[in-house]
Design a protein around this motif. Structure first.
Motif, PDB file in Angstrom:
ATOM      1  N   GLU A   5      47.519  41.700  49.157  1.00  0.00           N
ATOM      2  CA  GLU A   5      47.763  41.928  47.732  1.00  0.00           C
ATOM      3  C   GLU A   5      46.460  41.835  46.940  1.00  0.00           C
ATOM      4  OE1 GLU A   5      49.880  42.631  44.171  1.00  0.00           O
ATOM      5  OE2 GLU A   5      50.451  42.940  46.246  1.00  0.00           O
ATOM      6  N   ALA A   6      45.631  40.864  47.271  1.00  0.00           N
ATOM      7  CA  ALA A   6      44.344  40.717  46.583  1.00  0.00           C
ATOM      8  C   ALA A   6      43.447  41.923  46.845  1.00  0.00           C
ATOM      9  CB  ALA A   6      43.655  39.431  47.026  1.00  0.00           C
ATOM     10  N   ALA A   7      43.463  42.435  48.073  1.00  0.00           N
ATOM     11  CA  ALA A   7      42.652  43.612  48.400  1.00  0.00           C
ATOM     12  C   ALA A   7      43.134  44.831  47.628  1.00  0.00           C
ATOM     13  CB  ALA A   7      42.707  43.877  49.905  1.00  0.00           C
ATOM     14  N   ARG A   8      44.447  45.018  47.557  1.00  0.00           N
ATOM     15  CA  ARG A   8      44.994  46.139  46.779  1.00  0.00           C
ATOM     16  C   ARG A   8      44.586  46.038  45.311  1.00  0.00           C
ATOM     17  NH1 ARG A   8      50.744  45.170  49.298  1.00  0.00           N
ATOM     18  NH2 ARG A   8      50.652  46.553  51.087  1.00  0.00           N
ATOM     19  N   LEU A   9      44.737  44.858  44.759  1.00  0.00           N
ATOM     20  CA  LEU A   9      44.402  44.642  43.355  1.00  0.00           C
ATOM     21  C   LEU A   9      42.917  44.870  43.105  1.00  0.00           C
ATOM     22  CD1 LEU A   9      45.400  43.774  40.567  1.00  0.00           C
ATOM     23  CD2 LEU A   9      44.976  41.403  41.252  1.00  0.00           C
ATOM     24  N   SER A  10      42.076  44.388  44.004  1.00  0.00           N
ATOM     25  CA  SER A  10      40.634  44.579  43.867  1.00  0.00           C
ATOM     26  C   SER A  10      40.255  46.057  43.915  1.00  0.00           C
ATOM     27  CB  SER A  10      39.912  43.822  44.988  1.00  0.00           C
ATOM     28  OG  SER A  10      38.538  44.088  44.959  1.00  0.00           O
ATOM     29  N   LEU A  11      40.824  46.784  44.856  1.00  0.00           N
ATOM     30  CA  LEU A  11      40.525  48.209  44.987  1.00  0.00           C
ATOM     31  C   LEU A  11      41.039  48.989  43.790  1.00  0.00           C
ATOM     32  CD1 LEU A  11      39.164  50.253  46.838  1.00  0.00           C
ATOM     33  CD2 LEU A  11      41.343  50.517  48.041  1.00  0.00           C
ATOM     34  N   ARG A  12      42.284  48.706  43.361  1.00  0.00           N
ATOM     35  CA  ARG A  12      42.828  49.379  42.174  1.00  0.00           C
ATOM     36  C   ARG A  12      41.987  49.086  40.948  1.00  0.00           C
ATOM     37  NH1 ARG A  12      47.923  46.837  42.776  1.00  0.00           N
ATOM     38  NH2 ARG A  12      47.747  46.354  40.577  1.00  0.00           N
ATOM     39  N   GLY A  13      41.594  47.823  40.792  1.00  0.00           N
ATOM     40  CA  GLY A  13      40.804  47.433  39.629  1.00  0.00           C
ATOM     41  C   GLY A  13      39.432  48.068  39.618  1.00  0.00           C
ATOM     42  N   THR A  14      38.784  48.109  40.759  1.00  0.00           N
ATOM     43  CA  THR A  14      37.436  48.667  40.830  1.00  0.00           C
ATOM     44  C   THR A  14      37.438  50.176  40.603  1.00  0.00           C
ATOM     45  OG1 THR A  14      36.752  46.921  42.352  1.00  0.00           O
ATOM     46  CG2 THR A  14      35.385  48.898  42.286  1.00  0.00           C
ATOM     47  N   VAL A  15      38.261  50.894  41.334  1.00  0.00           N
ATOM     48  CA  VAL A  15      38.314  52.348  41.168  1.00  0.00           C
ATOM     49  C   VAL A  15      38.863  52.699  39.788  1.00  0.00           C
ATOM     50  CG1 VAL A  15      39.291  54.515  42.046  1.00  0.00           C
ATOM     51  CG2 VAL A  15      38.491  52.775  43.652  1.00  0.00           C
ATOM     52  N   GLY A  16      39.889  51.969  39.357  1.00  0.00           N
ATOM     53  CA  GLY A  16      40.472  52.235  38.038  1.00  0.00           C
ATOM     54  C   GLY A  16      39.479  52.016  36.914  1.00  0.00           C
ATOM     55  N   ALA A  17      38.765  50.911  36.943  1.00  0.00           N
ATOM     56  CA  ALA A  17      37.777  50.624  35.894  1.00  0.00           C
ATOM     57  C   ALA A  17      36.632  51.635  35.922  1.00  0.00           C
ATOM     58  CB  ALA A  17      37.231  49.202  36.053  1.00  0.00           C
ATOM     59  N   THR A  18      36.228  52.043  37.114  1.00  0.00           N
ATOM     60  CA  THR A  18      35.177  53.056  37.234  1.00  0.00           C
ATOM     61  C   THR A  18      35.620  54.368  36.596  1.00  0.00           C
ATOM     62  OG1 THR A  18      34.297  52.054  39.245  1.00  0.00           O
ATOM     63  CG2 THR A  18      33.792  54.389  38.885  1.00  0.00           C
TER      64      THR A  18
END
Length: 139
Positions: A5-18
């Motif tokens: 779950e943390a990995a999903r959130l990190s990836l979504r947050g990073t790509v989304g914010a970019t």
């Protein structure tokens, strides 16, 4: 929250914010973006600049929220494909030479996001609407 779950959130947050940052950059200078789009051969640069900004902001926001993740991921892949084709591929692989390294990485991350369930904290689940809602709830 477990590691997946943390990995999903990190990836979504990073790509989304970019993607949000990318879209905001385009939106703040639509005239300049349109001029640049025109210089690289886009046929309707004003429309395409506005669509680029809105699409990037929308896709980034959806990724962060974990909403319609496959669609948001596909929007990022499409945006990166246009960037790669119109600018980056002819410059080789490395981003330091304006190559496609970075757009490829964003596209690959977005394919992974589209394939992964967004996670319990952000998944949209169907509901029968019996609780007075519209038929969907976010949990």
């Amino acid at each position: 929250m477990n590691g997946t779950e943390a990995a999903r959130l990190s990836l979504r947050g990073t790509v989304g914010a970019t993607m949000i940052a990318h879209g905001v950059k385009h939106a703040r200078s639509l005239k300049g973006t349109a001029g640049w789009f025109s210089s690289i051969g886009f046929r309707k640069p004003e429309l395409q600049a506005a669509a680029s900004a809105a699409g990037a902001i929308g896709a980034g926001t959806a990724l962060i929220a974990g909403a319609v993740t496959p669609l948001a991921g596909a929007a990022v892949v499409g945006t990166m494909a246009v960037a790669a084709r119109s600018v980056h591929v002819r410059n080789g692989f490395f981003v330091t030479s304006e190559g496609y390294e970075y757009v490829l990485d964003l596209a690959a991350a977005s394919v992974a996001l589209g394939a992964l369930v967004p996670g319990v904290s952000a998944s949209i689940v169907a509901s029968d609407g019996s609780r007075g809602g519209p038929g969907f709830v976010v949990r």
